[in-house]
Enzyme design. Structure first.
Site, PDB file in Angstrom:
ATOM      1  CD  GLU A  21      -2.855  -1.098   2.408  1.00 12.82           C
ATOM      2  OE1 GLU A  21      -4.091  -1.051   2.266  1.00 12.82           O
ATOM      3  OE2 GLU A  21      -2.308  -1.173   3.527  1.00 12.82           O
ATOM      4  CE1 TYR A  53     -20.763  23.036  -2.779  1.00 13.83           C
ATOM      5  CE2 TYR A  53     -20.802  24.875  -4.327  1.00 13.83           C
ATOM      6  CZ  TYR A  53     -21.434  24.087  -3.374  1.00 13.83           C
ATOM      7  OH  TYR A  53     -22.723  24.348  -3.029  1.00 13.83           O
ATOM      8  CD  GLU A  73      -9.323   4.507  11.436  1.00 14.02           C
ATOM      9  OE1 GLU A  73     -10.010   3.544  11.815  1.00 14.02           O
ATOM     10  OE2 GLU A  73      -8.354   4.385  10.647  1.00 14.02           O
ATOM     11  CE  LYS A  98      -7.031   1.698   2.403  1.00 11.15           C
ATOM     12  NZ  LYS A  98      -6.089   0.650   2.867  1.00 11.15           N
TER      13      LYS A  98
END
Length: 118
Positions: A21, A53, A73, A98
């Site tokens: 990862e 935005y 987190e 994910k």
């Protein structure tokens, strides 16, 4: 409190604690709800009285291109802090997902809320 939202915002980023990862980008979806300070934009119809935005999306893209996060987190916390600090939002809800991260799992993620709703 008025809120704006950004939904289904997707980026390929490095996130996770496993060795693979740290080198292979993963598709991650972001969903944000952002509290607007004052609620003036509904009356004024001026961009200066709200949060842009496009500026938020651009800022998140830039920040995540430079950073790697082990945990979702921590990634969600980073985005919440960025939005509150740089865009002066009093409250934010951030969901980080994910997409297809594991065999037999379509989505997994975390949702956090920070700040105070007026």
């Amino acid at each position: 409190m008025d809120t704006i939202f950004i939904s289904d915002f997707r980026l390929d980023i490095l996130v996770g604690v496993y060795d693979w990862e740290k080198t292979v980008p993963q598709k991650v979806q972001f969903d944000l709800e952002i509290g607007l300070p004052g609620g003036k934009a509904a009356a004024s119809d001026r961009l200066a009285d709200t949060i842009d935005y496009a500026a938020i999306v651009s800022r998140i893209e830039i920040s995540l291109a430079k950073n790697h996060f082990g945990l979702l987190e921590k990634l969600a916390e980073h985005i919440a802090e960025l939005v509150m600090r740089e865009f002066k939002s009093p409250w934010v809800k951030v969901s980080v997902t994910k997409l297809a991260p594991l065999k037999n799992v379509k989505r997994l993620g975390v949702t956090i809320e920070r700040g105070t709703k007026e």
